[in-house]
Design an enzyme around this catalytic site. Sequence first.
Site, mmCIF file in Angstrom:
data_model
loop_
_atom_site.group_PDB
_atom_site.id
_atom_site.type_symbol
_atom_site.label_atom_id
_atom_site.label_comp_id
_atom_site.label_asym_id
_atom_site.label_seq_id
_atom_site.Cartn_x
_atom_site.Cartn_y
_atom_site.Cartn_z
ATOM 1 N N GLY A 1 35.568 36.522 29.108
ATOM 2 C CA GLY A 1 36.364 36.363 30.314
ATOM 3 C C GLY A 1 35.998 37.385 31.360
ATOM 4 O O GLY A 1 35.362 38.397 31.072
ATOM 5 N N PRO B 1 36.236 40.332 34.235
ATOM 6 C CA PRO B 1 36.851 41.658 34.159
ATOM 7 C C PRO B 1 38.311 41.597 34.579
ATOM 8 O O PRO B 1 38.664 40.836 35.481
ATOM 9 C CB PRO B 1 36.057 42.498 35.161
ATOM 10 N N GLY B 2 39.137 42.360 33.923
ATOM 11 C CA GLY B 2 40.528 42.472 34.321
ATOM 12 C C GLY B 2 41.413 41.334 33.863
ATOM 13 O O GLY B 2 42.561 41.230 34.278
ATOM 14 N N THR B 3 40.900 40.470 32.991
ATOM 15 C CA THR B 3 41.735 39.368 32.536
ATOM 16 C C THR B 3 42.558 39.757 31.312
ATOM 17 O O THR B 3 43.271 38.921 30.762
ATOM 18 C CB THR B 3 40.892 38.123 32.209
ATOM 19 N N GLY B 4 42.421 40.985 30.868
ATOM 20 C CA GLY B 4 43.290 41.457 29.795
ATOM 21 C C GLY B 4 42.653 41.459 28.417
ATOM 22 O O GLY B 4 43.364 41.467 27.410
ATOM 23 N N GLU C 1 35.612 35.044 63.463
ATOM 24 C CA GLU C 1 36.797 34.743 62.653
ATOM 25 C C GLU C 1 37.515 33.494 63.167
ATOM 26 O O GLU C 1 37.991 32.676 62.383
ATOM 27 C CB GLU C 1 37.762 35.930 62.620
ATOM 28 N N HIS D 1 35.842 30.482 61.680
ATOM 29 C CA HIS D 1 36.297 30.137 60.326
ATOM 30 C C HIS D 1 37.647 29.426 60.374
ATOM 31 O O HIS D 1 37.860 28.389 59.751
ATOM 32 C CB HIS D 1 36.505 31.401 59.484
ATOM 33 N N ASP E 1 28.939 35.439 54.230
ATOM 34 C CA ASP E 1 29.276 34.008 54.243
ATOM 35 C C ASP E 1 28.095 33.186 53.753
ATOM 36 O O ASP E 1 28.240 32.269 52.954
ATOM 37 C CB ASP E 1 29.612 33.539 55.666
#
Length: 628
Positions: free
Chosen positions: A236, A238-241, A458, A461, A533
Amino acid sequence: MQNNKNEQENIEKSNEQNVNKNKNKNNKKLLWIIIILIVALAGALTYFIYTKNNDEKNKIEYTELIRDMDQGKIGKVEMTIGGSSAVVTYRDENGELLDEENPENKEKLKELTKKVIIPNSQAFVELIQKKVEEGNNINFNPKEQNVLLSIGSGIITFLPTLIMIALVAVLFQMQGLGDKGKVYDPSVSVDKITFNDVAGLKEEKAEMIEIVDFLKEPKKYSKMGAKVPKGVLLCGKPGTGKTLIAKAIAGEANVPFISMSGSEFIEMFAGLGASRVRKLFEKAQKISPCIVFIDEIDAIGSRRTSNSGADTENNQTLNQLLVEMDGFETDGSVIVIAATNRPEMLDEALLRPGRFDRTITIGLPDITDREEILKIHGKNKKIAESVNLKSIAEDTAGFSGAELANILNEAAILAASKGHKEIENGDIEEAVKKVTVGLEKKDKVISEKDKKLTAYHEAGHAVVSRYLETQDNVKEVSIIPRGFAGGYTMYKTNEDKFYISKTEMEEKLIALLGGRAAEKIALNDISTGASNDLEVAMKVARDMVTVYGMSENVGPMSMNLDKDPYQIQLLGNNLEDEIGKEVRSILEKAYENAQELLRLHRDKLDQVAERLLQNEKINEQEFNEIFE
Ligand code: ADP
Ligand code: ZN
């Protein structure tokens, strides 16, 4: 710039790299200090007299030691690198190495401990290391700090050699030869982590409960003849536990948790990776039942390559890991949990039965899980009643658990710095932006020309997205620089999507290229501001053709070119050209479409840009008013 998670990830990555670089730099500095110290002290110490401990009774000959070592009688060797003697501890009549901590063993140990004069310290160190590698179980931790003493014994002629040895010792120490992984013991830790600390991940937790049971009652399973898994691979982002859930297993089973990161195995100094793996498992066996957690296993576990150059080191480390995993019993007393973000890179050998035979994929949290994660991390924070965690969960599609935890923490910091009594909605919104696009840099001086360019970019977009059916609603447009971005357009992503259609991807490309299209149309020039982008767009277009089989000319094919670039050749030489043509035409079409939309709605583009130049920021409501 389009506000997106990719950019965020890039920033994170470069931060990580910086940390590593700093670490190496510090190590180098330390090294120089140590060299200078050693040279200086060595000179001074030659004046000192070296007193020898002449305890004749407990002495053995060097040859005797070598013989006994070969016969496996030696359990422990203590020495200082560069020293002229070593203290060795024999195993007792049962072949056991007695525990020094135990006072009962004191007398016995005195008898079993011998002193020996070593003719050549370096050769001796190498010899033992070789023995250890061959499987001889000798507890050997050469010390380096006393090197100074042995230099003091007057062998000034050998000074350069000794310094070299000392340096090797220092390097070994820095590499953490003695460091066998960080241990977290839930039975003594105050903040024990259990499944209650893990939000969401219901199926994953259910699978883990089984493993907890193996660790708690290994006998129950072994008696039944059941084969308990040795290794579990958590895949998974990073940071998903992943680390969290591994720790929670340790917490639930109340067993220690030893962790090490794959990258730590291969740091800097060659030849140590394998020995570190061995030490890690040695330690695990000692404190079993326990969990061994190897983070970033792809750092050592990627596909083995031909035996050449730098890869050999990696291969050795991986081979050692395979040996260790095959070595220990399947009695459930040691369970290895490894985490990776790139399972496709792993060597197949790792995934064979008896190794990591279970793979659990951990995805990004969905809306309910996000709310739950926010709740867990909000528990010990003062959050105003007006704050609706559910609506924050709605706004944070694509965020990982770590990012959500981070948002609440940032919000708490913001609230405190602003003197709020409680964390308010505004604090959280600000924190979301800080985490996604970086800090607002209000004081940065920007030229009028740059401002105009950013405003149109901006606005491009935002306006383009507004006319695209599948694209998310605009939440905020800003030309105040934040993080690395000169400005940003934020969308309201309140839907967790399972599938993405072709139309949606095409429209996403149009929105991405809307920034550059606006520059071209309004200012008749283009800038570097669109580079990110374009990067994202390129990836989307490439995936459309090569992964999702969405191109007519290339056909319904899915290739993993990162993993196997030769796949493309298998399918004929034309394919490469065809893919290139398709990706290009998809991007060109999107760029054309973006320009067309903006030409058609030029008035809106101008209005939004004007507004931005005036106020620097437009919120959702103001933006929508322009179109009513
Ligand atoms: P990984 O190992 O997958 O990179 P971590 O386990 O280190 O991620 O997660 C980092 C932090 O993010 C955790 O310490 C925790 O605070 C938070 N976190 C991630 N996922 C969850 C979750 N499902 N429930 C609660 N907190 C989470
Ligand atoms: Zn942009």
